[in-house]
Design a protein around this motif. Structure first.
Motif, PDB file in Angstrom:
ATOM      1  N   GLU A   1     -30.655  -9.920 -17.358  1.00  0.00           N
ATOM      2  CA  GLU A   1     -29.280 -10.122 -17.793  1.00  0.00           C
ATOM      3  C   GLU A   1     -28.442 -10.660 -16.635  1.00  0.00           C
ATOM      4  OE1 GLU A   1     -27.852  -9.915 -20.776  1.00  0.00           O
ATOM      5  OE2 GLU A   1     -29.866  -9.561 -21.578  1.00  0.00           O
ATOM      6  N   CYS A   2     -27.632 -11.643 -16.930  1.00  0.00           N
ATOM      7  CA  CYS A   2     -26.705 -12.165 -15.930  1.00  0.00           C
ATOM      8  C   CYS A   2     -25.495 -12.696 -16.682  1.00  0.00           C
ATOM      9  CB  CYS A   2     -27.348 -13.267 -15.086  1.00  0.00           C
ATOM     10  SG  CYS A   2     -27.879 -14.702 -16.041  1.00  0.00           S
ATOM     11  N   ARG A   3     -24.402 -12.909 -15.975  1.00  0.00           N
ATOM     12  CA  ARG A   3     -23.200 -13.365 -16.656  1.00  0.00           C
ATOM     13  C   ARG A   3     -22.386 -14.267 -15.738  1.00  0.00           C
ATOM     14  NH1 ARG A   3     -18.735 -10.408 -15.097  1.00  0.00           N
ATOM     15  NH2 ARG A   3     -17.598 -11.058 -16.950  1.00  0.00           N
ATOM     16  N   VAL A   4     -21.675 -15.185 -16.339  1.00  0.00           N
ATOM     17  CA  VAL A   4     -20.738 -16.027 -15.601  1.00  0.00           C
ATOM     18  C   VAL A   4     -19.452 -15.231 -15.462  1.00  0.00           C
ATOM     19  CG1 VAL A   4     -19.391 -18.154 -15.655  1.00  0.00           C
ATOM     20  CG2 VAL A   4     -21.771 -18.154 -16.450  1.00  0.00           C
ATOM     21  N   PRO A   5     -19.034 -14.905 -14.250  1.00  0.00           N
ATOM     22  CA  PRO A   5     -17.891 -13.997 -14.099  1.00  0.00           C
ATOM     23  C   PRO A   5     -16.552 -14.582 -14.537  1.00  0.00           C
ATOM     24  CG  PRO A   5     -18.655 -14.755 -11.949  1.00  0.00           C
ATOM     25  CD  PRO A   5     -19.662 -15.224 -12.952  1.00  0.00           C
ATOM     26  N   VAL A   6     -16.342 -15.868 -14.294  1.00  0.00           N
ATOM     27  CA  VAL A   6     -15.099 -16.527 -14.710  1.00  0.00           C
ATOM     28  C   VAL A   6     -15.481 -17.849 -15.361  1.00  0.00           C
ATOM     29  CG1 VAL A   6     -12.901 -17.533 -13.973  1.00  0.00           C
ATOM     30  CG2 VAL A   6     -13.739 -15.448 -12.875  1.00  0.00           C
ATOM     31  N   LYS A   7     -15.409 -17.903 -16.681  1.00  0.00           N
ATOM     32  CA  LYS A   7     -15.852 -19.102 -17.388  1.00  0.00           C
ATOM     33  C   LYS A   7     -14.846 -20.243 -17.267  1.00  0.00           C
ATOM     34  CE  LYS A   7     -18.717 -16.618 -20.699  1.00  0.00           C
ATOM     35  NZ  LYS A   7     -18.983 -16.305 -22.130  1.00  0.00           N
ATOM     36  N   THR A   8     -13.554 -19.921 -17.364  1.00  0.00           N
ATOM     37  CA  THR A   8     -12.513 -20.947 -17.288  1.00  0.00           C
ATOM     38  C   THR A   8     -11.368 -20.426 -16.439  1.00  0.00           C
ATOM     39  OG1 THR A   8     -13.063 -21.684 -19.534  1.00  0.00           O
ATOM     40  CG2 THR A   8     -10.966 -22.445 -18.607  1.00  0.00           C
ATOM     41  N   PRO A   9     -11.034 -21.099 -15.341  1.00  0.00           N
ATOM     42  CA  PRO A   9      -9.876 -20.671 -14.555  1.00  0.00           C
ATOM     43  C   PRO A   9      -8.610 -20.693 -15.410  1.00  0.00           C
ATOM     44  CG  PRO A   9     -11.169 -22.307 -13.360  1.00  0.00           C
ATOM     45  CD  PRO A   9     -11.695 -22.275 -14.761  1.00  0.00           C
ATOM     46  N   VAL A  10      -7.683 -19.795 -15.114  1.00  0.00           N
ATOM     47  CA  VAL A  10      -6.503 -19.623 -15.963  1.00  0.00           C
ATOM     48  C   VAL A  10      -5.678 -20.907 -16.039  1.00  0.00           C
ATOM     49  CG1 VAL A  10      -4.404 -18.268 -16.335  1.00  0.00           C
ATOM     50  CG2 VAL A  10      -6.462 -17.165 -15.432  1.00  0.00           C
TER      51      VAL A  10
ATOM     52  N   LEU B   1     -22.475 -16.791 -10.431  1.00  0.00           N
ATOM     53  CA  LEU B   1     -23.252 -16.072 -11.432  1.00  0.00           C
ATOM     54  C   LEU B   1     -23.406 -14.628 -10.970  1.00  0.00           C
ATOM     55  CD1 LEU B   1     -24.839 -16.600 -14.120  1.00  0.00           C
ATOM     56  CD2 LEU B   1     -26.886 -16.781 -12.688  1.00  0.00           C
ATOM     57  N   ALA B   2     -23.126 -13.690 -11.861  1.00  0.00           N
ATOM     58  CA  ALA B   2     -23.243 -12.272 -11.511  1.00  0.00           C
ATOM     59  C   ALA B   2     -24.600 -11.736 -11.945  1.00  0.00           C
ATOM     60  CB  ALA B   2     -22.121 -11.482 -12.175  1.00  0.00           C
ATOM     61  N   LEU B   3     -25.337 -11.205 -10.985  1.00  0.00           N
ATOM     62  CA  LEU B   3     -26.639 -10.595 -11.245  1.00  0.00           C
ATOM     63  C   LEU B   3     -26.482  -9.071 -11.254  1.00  0.00           C
ATOM     64  CD1 LEU B   3     -28.862 -12.741  -8.847  1.00  0.00           C
ATOM     65  CD2 LEU B   3     -28.588 -13.024 -11.322  1.00  0.00           C
ATOM     66  N   PRO B   4     -27.334  -8.355 -11.973  1.00  0.00           N
ATOM     67  CA  PRO B   4     -27.182  -6.895 -12.073  1.00  0.00           C
ATOM     68  C   PRO B   4     -27.538  -6.165 -10.786  1.00  0.00           C
ATOM     69  CG  PRO B   4     -29.115  -7.639 -13.294  1.00  0.00           C
ATOM     70  CD  PRO B   4     -28.410  -8.872 -12.839  1.00  0.00           C
ATOM     71  N   VAL B   5     -26.697  -5.191 -10.420  1.00  0.00           N
ATOM     72  CA  VAL B   5     -27.005  -4.268  -9.314  1.00  0.00           C
ATOM     73  C   VAL B   5     -26.632  -2.840  -9.724  1.00  0.00           C
ATOM     74  CG1 VAL B   5     -26.892  -5.838  -7.331  1.00  0.00           C
ATOM     75  CG2 VAL B   5     -24.783  -4.840  -8.238  1.00  0.00           C
ATOM     76  N   ASP B   6     -26.687  -2.559 -11.010  1.00  0.00           N
ATOM     77  CA  ASP B   6     -26.300  -1.240 -11.507  1.00  0.00           C
ATOM     78  C   ASP B   6     -27.141  -0.150 -10.848  1.00  0.00           C
ATOM     79  OD1 ASP B   6     -24.760  -2.774 -13.162  1.00  0.00           O
ATOM     80  OD2 ASP B   6     -26.109  -2.601 -14.881  1.00  0.00           O
ATOM     81  N   ALA B   7     -26.503   1.006 -10.685  1.00  0.00           N
ATOM     82  CA  ALA B   7     -27.192   2.130 -10.063  1.00  0.00           C
ATOM     83  C   ALA B   7     -28.405   2.586 -10.867  1.00  0.00           C
ATOM     84  CB  ALA B   7     -26.214   3.294  -9.886  1.00  0.00           C
ATOM     85  N   SER B   8     -28.430   2.267 -12.166  1.00  0.00           N
ATOM     86  CA  SER B   8     -29.539   2.707 -13.026  1.00  0.00           C
ATOM     87  C   SER B   8     -30.793   1.850 -12.877  1.00  0.00           C
ATOM     88  CB  SER B   8     -29.092   2.685 -14.488  1.00  0.00           C
ATOM     89  OG  SER B   8     -28.728   1.367 -14.868  1.00  0.00           O
ATOM     90  N   LEU B   9     -30.695   0.708 -12.189  1.00  0.00           N
ATOM     91  CA  LEU B   9     -31.837  -0.199 -12.084  1.00  0.00           C
ATOM     92  C   LEU B   9     -32.943   0.400 -11.216  1.00  0.00           C
ATOM     93  CD1 LEU B   9     -29.940  -3.571 -11.575  1.00  0.00           C
ATOM     94  CD2 LEU B   9     -31.119  -2.816 -13.640  1.00  0.00           C
ATOM     95  N   THR B  10     -34.174   0.259 -11.677  1.00  0.00           N
ATOM     96  CA  THR B  10     -35.321   0.744 -10.917  1.00  0.00           C
ATOM     97  C   THR B  10     -35.810  -0.337  -9.949  1.00  0.00           C
ATOM     98  OG1 THR B  10     -36.925  -0.101 -12.514  1.00  0.00           O
ATOM     99  CG2 THR B  10     -36.018   2.098 -12.923  1.00  0.00           C
ATOM    100  N   ARG B  11     -36.736   0.048  -9.077  1.00  0.00           N
ATOM    101  CA  ARG B  11     -37.324  -0.931  -8.164  1.00  0.00           C
ATOM    102  C   ARG B  11     -38.021  -2.050  -8.951  1.00  0.00           C
ATOM    103  NH1 ARG B  11     -38.738  -1.696  -2.763  1.00  0.00           N
ATOM    104  NH2 ARG B  11     -36.864  -0.445  -2.450  1.00  0.00           N
ATOM    105  N   ARG B  12     -38.684  -1.682 -10.043  1.00  0.00           N
ATOM    106  CA  ARG B  12     -39.338  -2.703 -10.869  1.00  0.00           C
ATOM    107  C   ARG B  12     -38.308  -3.669 -11.458  1.00  0.00           C
ATOM    108  NH1 ARG B  12     -43.895  -0.894 -15.049  1.00  0.00           N
ATOM    109  NH2 ARG B  12     -44.874  -0.507 -13.021  1.00  0.00           N
TER     110      ARG B  12
END
Length: 220
Positions: free
Chosen positions: A157-166, A189-200
């Motif tokens: 999962e990844c997301r574009v943090p700001v799709k269109t500047p205001v 592009l924002a990649l996941p670093v959530d605390a719940s993520l495992t090493r895998r």
């Protein structure tokens, strides 16, 4: 807070265009005009030099938005505001418990060391990694969007943090030069670093991203 400070019709309030539209909407609700200033390409927060260039006789306030876990250079911004008699308001991010921040920093450090083919975030000034935002090299938005699709196809999962500047939205469209804002909106592009993520999970993120690094060619 703007209304309480007497900000209203005829005033300008300097805000970032890189981020949520709600800040500009709040300014507009007071009757004031949002005035957009460019961001620092490292912190993604307002650049004090750009704010200084945006000040006019009508400027009444500056709204500083801390972004992705990095803080703006509030010291310089407050010094600038004091010289011009401006109000400074800050919009922060929700604070996470210390142990959660520590886990996000641990995962961010792993990505910093392992990722290839993207530019990892600068971790200075106590970065809390509310979001782990990388820059995708190449030719801007087309390459970033293709990269995002390919990473998602590999189960990450990844997301574009700001799709269109205001300042590009119809209701706030301005003819203003914000090169760092435009570049950040096209490359980040924002990649996941959530605390719940495992090493895998972390290994899967690295494998998905690194498999694509050689496919991207720097813009000529």
């Amino acid at each position: 807070m703007l209304r309480a400070a007497g900000v209203g019709v005829g005033d300008e309030v300097i805000v970032p265009a890189f981020g949520n539209v709600e800040v500009s909407e709040a300014v507009a609700l007071t009757g004031a005009l949002p005035a957009f200033a460019d961001i620092d390409p490292v912190t993604y927060c307002l650049d004090p030099s750009a704010v200084a260039a945006a000040v006019t006789p009508r400027t009444a306030a500056v709204v500083v938005v801390h972004r992705f876990g990095r803080t703006a250079d509030v010291g310089r911004l407050r010094a600038l505001a004091q010289r011009h008699g401006l109000l400074v308001l800050e919009q922060g991010e929700s604070e996470a418990p210390y142990d959660e921040v520590a886990q996000r920093r641990e995962r961010a450090a792993y990505l910093d060391a392992k990722l290839r083919g993207v530019r990892t975030p600068d971790g200075g000034d106590g970065h809390t990694y509310q979001q782990y935002v990388v820059r995708v090299p190449g030719n801007g938005r087309p390459d970033r969007d293709a990269f995002a699709r390919a990473v998602r196809a590999r189960g990450v999962e990844c997301r574009v943090p700001v799709k269109t500047p205001v300042h590009r939205l119809p209701e706030f469209r301005r003819c203003v030069a914000l090169p760092e804002t435009e570049r950040a909106a096209a490359e980040t592009l924002a990649l996941p670093v959530d605390a719940s993520l495992t090493r895998r999970d972390m290994q899967r993120i690295v494998s998905a991203c690194n498999a694509l690094g050689g496919l991207l060619q720097p813009a000529l």
